[in-house]
Scaffold this active site. Structure first.
Site, PDB file in Angstrom:
ATOM      1  N   ASP A  16       0.882  -1.155   0.000  1.00 41.70           N
ATOM      2  CA  ASP A  16       0.000   0.000   0.000  1.00 41.70           C
ATOM      3  C   ASP A  16       0.928   1.214   0.000  1.00 41.70           C
ATOM      4  O   ASP A  16       2.104   1.131   0.381  1.00 41.70           O
ATOM      5  CB  ASP A  16      -0.928   0.017   1.217  1.00 41.70           C
ATOM      6  CG  ASP A  16      -2.115   0.959   0.983  1.00 41.70           C
ATOM      7  OD1 ASP A  16      -2.050   1.782   0.035  1.00 41.70           O
ATOM      8  OD2 ASP A  16      -3.099   0.894   1.735  1.00 41.70           O
TER       9      ASP A  16
HETATM   10  C1  BGC Z   1      -4.926   3.378   0.014  1.00 38.93           C
HETATM   11  C2  BGC Z   1      -4.989   2.349  -1.106  1.00 38.93           C
HETATM   12  C3  BGC Z   1      -4.762   3.032  -2.422  1.00 38.93           C
HETATM   13  C4  BGC Z   1      -3.413   3.729  -2.390  1.00 38.93           C
HETATM   14  C5  BGC Z   1      -3.084   4.452  -3.672  1.00 38.93           C
HETATM   15  C6  BGC Z   1      -3.662   4.205  -0.051  1.00 38.93           C
HETATM   16  O1  BGC Z   1      -3.694   5.253   0.861  1.00 38.93           O
HETATM   17  O2  BGC Z   1      -5.004   2.726   1.266  1.00 38.93           O
HETATM   18  O3  BGC Z   1      -6.232   1.699  -1.084  1.00 38.93           O
HETATM   19  O4  BGC Z   1      -4.837   2.103  -3.473  1.00 38.93           O
HETATM   20  O5  BGC Z   1      -3.424   4.695  -1.343  1.00 38.93           O
HETATM   21  O6  BGC Z   1      -3.891   5.562  -3.833  1.00 38.93           O
END
Ligand code: BGC
Length: 793
Positions: free
Chosen positions: A230
């Site tokens: 993530d």
């Molecule tokens: C979120 C993810 C997301 C990623 C990219 C993170 O803060 O938890 O779900 O895909 O950012 O935007």
């Protein structure tokens, strides 16, 4: 789509160490000489958020318009695998059009507590549904030649302190509830990518967890794709690569020097680097330079129609005394600002810039309905306002039916923070009660991403849970009210009658470092059915507009082997005067007396569509494996031998038949024999389930790279840093309140390592480590560190 992997990549060690870090915020690095192209990743899940220029992971910077489909909380209520796959395919087509190779979704974390701010992005409190629905979404996306990414792996069930919180969970609960959906989706749909979550589980950051990412995901489940962090989830990159955490995102961390040293001194095996590089290189077929900047007009039209149909079909009729659907000649008082400024998606990384928005007011007027509108509340904060209520009451008196559109304003639920309570805004509750007191009939339509309490439920004629309907939600509302589409949804989560009825409530969201999953298996209906707690609306509930009768409910065998399957069949007859859908649900009741279990667990279901005057035999196959529990003694799934009852129902509370089935050859003992599970779990019970003493929360001192900005702000340097961060946040007076609240929380909760991870190369480790040493009152070490040479092998 190929999931075969090559065994090596023709890259030097330095190149491989570069490949395992993203190129920038959204793309992987290309090595053309080795035939490795750059692949673009984008959020996801319910539409494509393609950012040009300045990028962020919280949906702040502008993105290219794409269709905003209903999010997972809405679609899951359809219990319709074909529909979820169809929406997935539409998202996949848009991704392909934009040159996106991997869609960052679906999200399938379990709704442990309805107050998790991000539940609108997740499917269910039940792992079987979560896994099946996610698999359908993956199939749809990947059918279009685009990769899907299951997220957030794993035990990521709250937003509070999400970057660092440690989820302390016993092994049986981890396996049966929190990993099971991922297991089903990995095995059924072969996603190309899995995203390692931010949080820690039992002390280890998911992105550093070898047992999770290699032991469970790859060795046990056979996952053949790549793991991506993530955004900013990587804690210790060396441990991460060793664990099988392949691609660090976002890029710009510039780890090459650090990783070279680790390879040379033997902490990072070359083979682990090569494996990660190979798995990233294997995404090559997803590279796509289509790169359109807008969607073709036919796609916009077609996908808007899918979004509208999906939103209407997923809505759940919670109560209805016959008021719905409305005759087209009904004079409607349309009350609620959401009828003109719909609440149709959640804030955060999934925020999509829609191609268009259809409001309920517009759609009803277009359908020729005689509509009078009153706002009833201000849509952003819903502050108390008696004048708006008085105006709504006036309008309600003069109509045949008052349709009141209420729900949760964006500031009440979002990625980045959890909800404070389960209430609607007080203004919404007051409005409904005031309107219901004067209107001839009152219909309430709810727009929210997770359950709310309904103190007025007995005062109104019908309640429809529309969840967040996506960009065409207004059109869907018109279709629902007029019966053009049957709102055929069933709840994929329990609506509790009170916050205290949520088993996890005393332990949610935990402290600053740790959250204890003491309620264990007793989440959602597993809790309410076991403890005899009446929910406001049970899991599986939904009335639709039709009427069905069930007959000849039978099971084909009354005994079953370990590798067998029983088939439950029901004749479902449409006895109403319109076409309808029905969902036959099968729950198991383990009567063997061998292992502690929730009273009811969903083991299968079928959805059937029935034209007027027809009937159909619905068959639900239940393989014995669905009756298994995670046996902590053997570390494997086991099925108890003995009698189970297959309870066939319309919801987890409305069981129509109970059919006994005897399992042959199952185990006869377990580590956890049945007892009456306590609602309040003592330290001793929790420690026994954990198999070790309850770990103490991590100390907040000394400060480390994993210390949050908020925790550092007890020091002068921490406060200075935070104020610089706040000043450079990019927020303006026009930023919507949910995004502003999320940003404030994100700044406070960001670990110090995030200063480098999100800086696109502008901040380095030397700076962060110097800050940490200063905060730890080691000024000389800070000075030495600031002037030290970057290690070179
Ligand atoms: C979120 C993810 C997301 C990623 C990219 C993170 O803060 O938890 O779900 O895909 O950012 O935007």
């Amino acid at each position: 789509m190929t999931t075969e992997v090559a065994t090596t990549v023709p890259l030097s060690m330095d190149e491989m160490l570069t490949l395992v870090e993203g190129q920038d915020f959204w793309t992987t690095r290309a090595f053309p000489h080795a035939g490795i192209p750059s692949v673009r990743l984008a959020d996801g899940p319910h539409g494509i958020r393609l950012q040009a220029g300045d990028a962020d992971h919280l949906g702040i910077a502008a993105s290219t318009p794409s269709t905003c489909f209903p999010p997972a909380a809405t679609l899951s209520s359809s219990w319709d695998l074909d529909l979820i796959e169809e929406v997935g395919a539409a998202v996949g087509r848009e991704a392909r059009t934009f040159g996106v190779g991997v869609v960052l979704g679906p999200g399938l974390n379990i709704k442990r507590h309805p107050m998790c701010g991000r539940n609108f992005e997740y499917y269910s409190e039940d792992p079987l549904l979560s896994g099946m629905f996610a698999a359908a979404a993956v199939r749809g996306i990947q059918h279009e030649g685009v990769g899907a990414c299951l997220k957030h792996f794993a035990v990521n069930n709250q937003e509070h302190r999400r970057f660092v919180i440690d989820a302390v969970v016993d092994e049986r609960t981890r396996r049966e509830l929190y990993l099971r959906g991922f297991e089903i989706a990995v095995k059924e749909s072969a996603p190309r990518v899995v995203m390692a979550a931010y949080n820690r589980v039992n002390g280890v950051h998911c992105a550093d967890d070898h047992e999770l990412l290699t032991g469970v995901l790859r060795d046990e489940w056979g996952f053949a794709g790549a793991v991506v962090s993530d955004w900013g989830a990587e804690n210790d990159r060396v441990a991460g690569i060793r664990a099988g955490m392949d691609l660090e995102m976002p890029g710009g961390v510039n780890r090459l020097a650090e990783l070279r040293v680790a390879v040379n001194d033997g902490r990072l095996p070359a083979a682990a680097v090569a494996d990660s590089a190979r798995r990233i290189a294997d995404l090559a077929d997803l590279a796509n330079d289509a790169g359109a900047s807008t969607l073709p007009e036919e796609m916009v039209e077609e996908h808007d129609a899918i979004a509208r149909r999906a939103a209407a079909a997923s809505a759940v009729v919670l109560t209805n005394n016959g008021t719905l659907p409305l005759a087209p000649t009904t004079r409607v008082a349309l009350i609620g600002a959401f009828a003109e400024q719909p609440r149709y998606q959640g804030s955060g990384s999934s925020l999509v810039t829609p191609t268009r928005i259809t409001t309920a007011h517009h759609a009803l007027s277009e359908a020729g309905v005689d509509v009078t509108f009153a706002a009833g509340y201000e849509p952003v904060h819903a502050a108390s306002d008696e004048a708006l209520i008085a105006e709504a009451v006036q309008v309600a008196k003069e109509a045949d039916v008052a349709v009141v559109m209420v729900g949760l304003p964006g500031i009440f639920e979002s990625e980045g923070f959890d909800r404070d309570h389960l209430e609607l805004p007080a203004q919404h509750n007051t409005l409904i009660a005031a309107v219901a007191a004067v209107a001839p009939r009152t219909v309430v339509l709810l727009s929210n991403g997770s359950p709310v309490l309904m103190p007025w439920v007995d005062q109104v004629d019908a309640v429809v849970e529309c969840y967040l309907g996506g960009q065409a939600s207004g059109g869907a509302v018109a279709d629902i009210l007029l019966g053009v589409v049957e709102p055929a949804g069933r709840l994929a989560e329990t609506f509790p009658a009170a916050q205290a009825d949520v088993a996890a409530d005393p332990y949610f969201p935990g402290g600053s470092q740790q959250v204890q999953y003491r309620e264990g298996l007793f989440v959602g209906y597993r809790h309410t059915t076991t403890h005899g707690i009446a929910p406001l609306f049970p899991f599986g509930h939904g009335l639709g507009y039709g009427r069905t009768e069930w007959s000849s409910i039978i099971v084909d065998h009354d005994t079953i082997d370990l590798d067998g399957t029983v088939t439950i069949s029901v004749i479902v007859t449409n006895t109403g005067d319109c076409a309808t859908s029905d969902v036959v649900q099968v729950y198991s009741h383990d009567q063997t007396g061998i292992v502690l279990r929730p009273r009811r667990e969903l083991v299968g279901y079928a959805k059937v569509h029935l034209p007027v005057g027809t009937s159909s035999t619905v068959r639900i196959e239940v393989p014995t494996a669905r009756l298994a529990f995670w046996d902590t003694r053997s570390g494997s799934w086991q099925v108890p031998g003995g009698v189970f009852t297959m309870e066939v129902g319309r919801s987890s509370e409305q069981i129509e038949a109970a059919l006994p089935v005897t399992v042959h050859g199952g185990v006869s003992v377990s580590a956890e024999p049945p007892s009456t599970p306590a609602i309040s779990v003592t330290d001793a019970d929790f420690a026994r389930r954990l198999g070790r003493p309850i770990p103490a929360p991590r100390a907040t001192r000394p400060f480390t790279r994993d210390t949050t900005m908020g925790d550092l702000s007890v020091t002068i340097i921490g406060r200075m840093l935070r104020s610089i961060m706040n000043r450079s946040s990019g927020l303006t007076a026009d930023t919507d309140p949910a995004t502003a609240a999320m940003m404030a929380r994100a700044t406070d909760e960001l670990p110090l390592r995030g200063l480098v991870q999100f800086s696109a190369g502008k901040t380095n480790w030397r700076f962060v480590d110097s800050v940490i040493m200063l905060a730890n009152r080691r000024p000389f070490a800070a000075i030495r560190g600031a002037f030290a040479r970057v290690p070179r092998p």
